[in-house]
Every structure is written in C-alpha cells, then in structure tokens.
Design a protein around this motif. Structure first.
Motif, PDB file in Angstrom:
ATOM      1  N   ASP A 192       0.833  -1.196   0.000  1.00 46.43           N
ATOM      2  CA  ASP A 192       0.000   0.000   0.000  1.00 46.43           C
ATOM      3  C   ASP A 192       0.873   1.253   0.000  1.00 46.43           C
ATOM      4  O   ASP A 192       1.767   1.407   0.842  1.00 46.43           O
ATOM      5  N   ALA A 193       0.607   2.175  -0.927  1.00 45.63           N
ATOM      6  CA  ALA A 193       1.422   3.380  -1.080  1.00 45.63           C
ATOM      7  C   ALA A 193       1.308   4.328   0.102  1.00 45.63           C
ATOM      8  O   ALA A 193       2.162   5.201   0.278  1.00 45.63           O
ATOM      9  N   ILE A 194       0.287   4.147   0.931  1.00 41.91           N
ATOM     10  CA  ILE A 194       0.110   5.032   2.079  1.00 41.91           C
ATOM     11  C   ILE A 194       0.435   4.343   3.394  1.00 41.91           C
ATOM     12  O   ILE A 194       1.163   4.882   4.223  1.00 41.91           O
ATOM     13  N   ASN A 195      -0.071   3.123   3.599  1.00 44.01           N
ATOM     14  CA  ASN A 195       0.111   2.539   4.931  1.00 44.01           C
ATOM     15  C   ASN A 195       0.991   1.297   4.997  1.00 44.01           C
ATOM     16  O   ASN A 195       1.092   0.664   6.047  1.00 44.01           O
ATOM     17  N   ASP A 196       1.648   0.952   3.893  1.00 44.56           N
ATOM     18  CA  ASP A 196       2.669  -0.109   3.866  1.00 44.56           C
ATOM     19  C   ASP A 196       2.133  -1.523   4.071  1.00 44.56           C
ATOM     20  O   ASP A 196       2.919  -2.458   4.227  1.00 44.56           O
ATOM     21  N   ARG A 197       0.841  -1.709   4.045  1.00 43.22           N
ATOM     22  CA  ARG A 197       0.301  -3.056   4.224  1.00 43.22           C
ATOM     23  C   ARG A 197       0.342  -3.809   2.893  1.00 43.22           C
ATOM     24  O   ARG A 197      -0.012  -3.249   1.855  1.00 43.22           O
ATOM     25  N   PRO A 198       0.743  -5.076   2.875  1.00 41.65           N
ATOM     26  CA  PRO A 198       0.671  -5.856   1.639  1.00 41.65           C
ATOM     27  C   PRO A 198      -0.784  -6.002   1.188  1.00 41.65           C
ATOM     28  O   PRO A 198      -1.666  -6.288   1.999  1.00 41.65           O
ATOM     29  N   LEU A 199      -1.021  -5.805  -0.110  1.00 38.95           N
ATOM     30  CA  LEU A 199      -2.374  -5.817  -0.655  1.00 38.95           C
ATOM     31  C   LEU A 199      -2.465  -6.741  -1.857  1.00 38.95           C
ATOM     32  O   LEU A 199      -1.493  -6.938  -2.580  1.00 38.95           O
ATOM     33  N   ARG A 200      -3.663  -7.260  -2.074  1.00 39.73           N
ATOM     34  CA  ARG A 200      -3.954  -7.963  -3.322  1.00 39.73           C
ATOM     35  C   ARG A 200      -5.451  -7.825  -3.567  1.00 39.73           C
ATOM     36  O   ARG A 200      -6.253  -8.278  -2.747  1.00 39.73           O
ATOM     37  N   TYR A 201      -5.811  -7.170  -4.671  1.00 47.02           N
ATOM     38  CA  TYR A 201      -7.213  -6.875  -4.957  1.00 47.02           C
ATOM     39  C   TYR A 201      -7.652  -7.462  -6.280  1.00 47.02           C
ATOM     40  O   TYR A 201      -6.917  -7.458  -7.263  1.00 47.02           O
ATOM     41  N   GLY A 202      -8.900  -7.920  -6.300  1.00 52.01           N
ATOM     42  CA  GLY A 202      -9.625  -8.136  -7.537  1.00 52.01           C
ATOM     43  C   GLY A 202     -10.381  -6.856  -7.847  1.00 52.01           C
ATOM     44  O   GLY A 202      -9.887  -5.754  -7.618  1.00 52.01           O
ATOM     45  N   LEU A 203     -11.611  -7.000  -8.331  1.00 52.54           N
ATOM     46  CA  LEU A 203     -12.462  -5.834  -8.597  1.00 52.54           C
ATOM     47  C   LEU A 203     -13.378  -5.633  -7.395  1.00 52.54           C
ATOM     48  O   LEU A 203     -14.526  -6.065  -7.371  1.00 52.54           O
ATOM     49  N   GLY A 204     -12.820  -4.998  -6.378  1.00 52.63           N
ATOM     50  CA  GLY A 204     -13.568  -4.737  -5.156  1.00 52.63           C
ATOM     51  C   GLY A 204     -13.387  -5.768  -4.075  1.00 52.63           C
ATOM     52  O   GLY A 204     -13.624  -5.476  -2.902  1.00 52.63           O
ATOM     53  N   PHE A 205     -12.991  -6.972  -4.426  1.00 52.63           N
ATOM     54  CA  PHE A 205     -12.746  -8.012  -3.437  1.00 52.63           C
ATOM     55  C   PHE A 205     -11.279  -8.031  -3.029  1.00 52.63           C
ATOM     56  O   PHE A 205     -10.388  -7.864  -3.871  1.00 52.63           O
ATOM     57  N   GLU A 206     -11.019  -8.254  -1.749  1.00 44.10           N
ATOM     58  CA  GLU A 206      -9.679  -8.625  -1.309  1.00 44.10           C
ATOM     59  C   GLU A 206      -9.443 -10.079  -1.697  1.00 44.10           C
ATOM     60  O   GLU A 206     -10.373 -10.898  -1.662  1.00 44.10           O
ATOM     61  N   LEU A 207      -8.196 -10.408  -2.020  1.00 43.36           N
ATOM     62  CA  LEU A 207      -7.828 -11.776  -2.373  1.00 43.36           C
ATOM     63  C   LEU A 207      -6.796 -12.299  -1.383  1.00 43.36           C
ATOM     64  O   LEU A 207      -6.217 -11.541  -0.600  1.00 43.36           O
ATOM     65  N   ALA A 208      -6.573 -13.609  -1.406  1.00 49.11           N
ATOM     66  CA  ALA A 208      -5.545 -14.205  -0.551  1.00 49.11           C
ATOM     67  C   ALA A 208      -4.240 -13.447  -0.734  1.00 49.11           C
ATOM     68  O   ALA A 208      -3.822 -13.165  -1.858  1.00 49.11           O
ATOM     69  N   ASP A 209      -3.591 -13.098   0.379  1.00 47.72           N
ATOM     70  CA  ASP A 209      -2.434 -12.206   0.324  1.00 47.72           C
ATOM     71  C   ASP A 209      -1.243 -12.802   1.074  1.00 47.72           C
ATOM     72  O   ASP A 209      -1.367 -13.857   1.720  1.00 47.72           O
ATOM     73  N   PRO A 210      -0.086 -12.160   1.011  1.00 43.41           N
ATOM     74  CA  PRO A 210       1.114 -12.730   1.643  1.00 43.41           C
ATOM     75  C   PRO A 210       1.050 -12.823   3.163  1.00 43.41           C
ATOM     76  O   PRO A 210       1.846 -13.556   3.752  1.00 43.41           O
TER      77      PRO A 210
END
Length: 376
Positions: free
Chosen positions: A300-318
C-alpha cells in the motif's frame, strides 16, 4: 465465555478455537458449504454501555446483527460484479468512469477506469479538503460530488492504496449512474437473491450490537515513522476517530457503501458460500471469475500493508488474511471482521466480532480459519 450454537460432525476443533479466542468478548463465527451450515457459533454479551457489557447487555445470539465496517465493501463488489456488462446499461471495468459519470472527468481523470476504482488504484484515497463535520464522511453523494472535482494523488493505475471511505463514495455513484436507482437498494437486492441472506443498507436495521474498541486500538499498524503518511491515514479514517459514532444511527442508517452495512455472521457466510458455488451464485460465473482475478497487488502506497485486490474483493495475500487456503476472496472489516470464500472448497465464512482489536495484536480470525482448515 460459553460458546453456543452448533457444529457439524468433525468440526469440533472450530468450536474449541472459538471458545478460546472469544474469552471475555462477544461475537459470532459462521461457516456454510453449499446450502449446509457447518458452523454456527456465537457467544458473549452484546455490549450495552460505553465501557463494555453491563448487566443489561444482550446475549449475542444467532440472529444478532452488527456493523460490518469494510466488510460492506464486499457487498458492494458483489453488486458491481452482478451488474457487469457492456456500457451503458452494464458496468464495464474497462470503461472510463466518465462514460457513466461525465462530471468525473474533471481535474485530469478522464481516463480513470471503473476497474481502477474497484481495485483501489485510482489515486483518490481521501476527500481533500475534508468536510467540516466528521459525520459527513458517511454521505456517499456528497463525497462523490467532491471527488468528481478532485485530482488524483498519482497517475491512476500506477500505485495501489486502500480507499477506506472514498471507495464507497465512488462505487455508490457508479451504481446510481448505471441503474438510476438508490445504490443501497441495488446492493440489498443483489445479495437477497441468495436464500436466507439479509443485509441492511437502505433498509433500517434492527438494533445492531454495540461495537467496542479495545484499549490502545490503532489503525495502519504496518506504517511506522512517517508523519506525512500517518497524517494521510488519519484523514482517510477520520470517521473512526470518534469511538461512539459507529454506534449511532448516523453511522448504521447512513448506508455508506464503504463501511456502514449491517448484517449477521450467518447471512454473510451464506452469501459467500453462494458466490463460491456457481449453481447458487447471484453473480454470473464469468463476471465473478474476473472480479476475483488479481487486478492490483503490492505494498500500500500510504500505509505499507501488503495488498492484493480483484475488482472490489480482497484476495488471498502474503500475510494470510484469508487463512491457509491459497485461493480466497472476500473483504475484511475494521477491528478484526473477516468475511469471505474459499471457492475451491465451496465454503463461505464470516467472523463478526463485538470488539475492535488492533491488527498486529489480533489473531482471532486467523485462529478460527486455521482450525476450520484442519477440519476439511
């Protein structure tokens, strides 16, 4: 806390984990596969006062509802996927937002696509300047009007950052422009296609359980030592700065698509179980496949959290937000809520807590999902 409810044979480990992680707290955890409920656990007392559950606190029961916070975004994503199709009558992720909403083209946003909005890459993570009243952050129409005139913070599509409240403003206006209807009603109707699912956005909810914040609750725990970005986070989450606002009708009757939805854990689990089952899904299979394919990932460019997105859904992430299953989608909520699907298992689940805990000190949902995985 004495856990109540039921589990299917072979899922006793989930009941044990629920009793452990919910000691001294309240909430619910539900798991559904196909049309069958595998786990329906709840317990504790829904708090009734500002400092916790008093003697008049209501028991957290199977039909208790609570604010979903950002779990609401998964409902909005479901509606967007259900409406996917060619413009102008369908919502096409490849089309510019301005195709549906001409005013949005101002300030250099004429090429921002619907997909960039849905995948949190549009560069509009907050309304600037922020309106004077914090409660106005929940007004999707006013927020959308402000964002239409605002320039992006970076070239859209080049960076990913969670749009905590502005996602709701933008998606609500897109749904309104495509359907000509109240976007809250659109979302309610799409999810109600699944038998036994009821969520409250436009419809006034029954009195939801009171939500408390644990001492020292804080947001964006991945961000460290950057005052400028911390200030940006504070702007994004301004509405959560008032611990009482989330327990007022101003919040849970606003219908804000970013975080004001109200539902019970069983409804959320049923919805995601249906999304995981092509024979029962309220979303066409091709549209859901596209919505749950990776469209943005990284830090995340603001809060440094690892992210993975579809179209509105969060996806399995690291960082394992959706447990041990490698393929998953859904949406989490502030303070520990976790609602999603393991599509290869045809399973939907929902953890709905009555207490907000800080992400780096909260293992409740992860423990429950790990226990569930061992039982499959």
């Amino acid at each position: 806390m004495i856990a109540r409810g039921s589990t299917a044979p072979g899922f006793g480990a989930v009941a044990d984990a629920f009793a452990d992680v919910m000691a001294g707290s309240a909430g619910a955890f539900s798991v559904v596969r196909g049309g069958d409920t595998l786990v329906e656990l709840y317990g504790g007392r829904a708090p009734s006062g500002p400092t916790g559950a008093g003697p008049d606190g209501r028991s957290w029961d199977a039909d208790t509802v609570a604010v979903l916070f950002s779990g609401t975004k998964g409902l909005a994503a479901t509606a967007c996927a259900a409406l996917a199709g060619p413009a102008p009558h369908g919502l096409d992720p490849d089309e510019p937002v301005a195709r549906y909403w001409p005013e949005f083209a101002a300030a250099g946003k004429e090429s921002v696509t619907v997909g960039q909005v849905l995948s949190h890459t549009a560069g509009l993570p907050s309304v600037d300047p922020a309106p004077a009243a914090i409660a106005s952050d929940l007004d999707d129409r006013a927020g959308a009007a402000a964002l239409a005139q605002q320039g992006p913070l970076w070239k859209p599509g080049t960076r990913t950052a969670y749009h905590a409240l502005t996602y709701g403003h933008l998606v609500a206006e897109l749904l309104r422009r495509v359907t000509g209807r109240d976007p809250r009603a659109v979302v309610e109707e799409v999810v109600a296609r699944v038998p036994g699912v009821r969520v409250f956005l436009r419809t006034p909810p029954p009195a939801p359980a009171r939500i408390l914040r644990c001492p020292g609750y804080r947001l964006s725990t991945f961000l460290d030592g950057d005052p400028d970005r911390r200030a940006a986070v504070d702007r994004m989450y301004r509405a959560l700065s008032d611990p009482e606002l989330v327990n007022t009708p101003a919040w849970y009757r606003s219908g804000a698509l970013a975080g004001a939805g109200v539902a019970g854990a069983t409804s959320m689990a049923r919805l995601y179980a249906a999304l995981a089952d092509p024979a029962r899904s309220p979303v066409p299979a091709a549209a859901l496949a596209r919505a749950t394919t990776t469209h943005a990932e990284g830090v995340d460019a603001i809060n440094d959290r690892p992210l993975r997105y579809g179209l509105g859904f969060e996806l399995a992430d690291p960082i394992g937000t959706y447990g041990p299953e490698p393929v998953a989608f859904g949406h989490s909520g502030a303070g520990g809520g976790r609602h999603g699907a393991w599509p290869e298992r045809r399973i939907g689940f929902s953890f709905l807590p009555g207490e907000l805990r800080t992400e780096d000190a909260d293992d409740r949902a992860s423990t429950l999902l790990t226990a569930l995985h061992t039982c499959l």
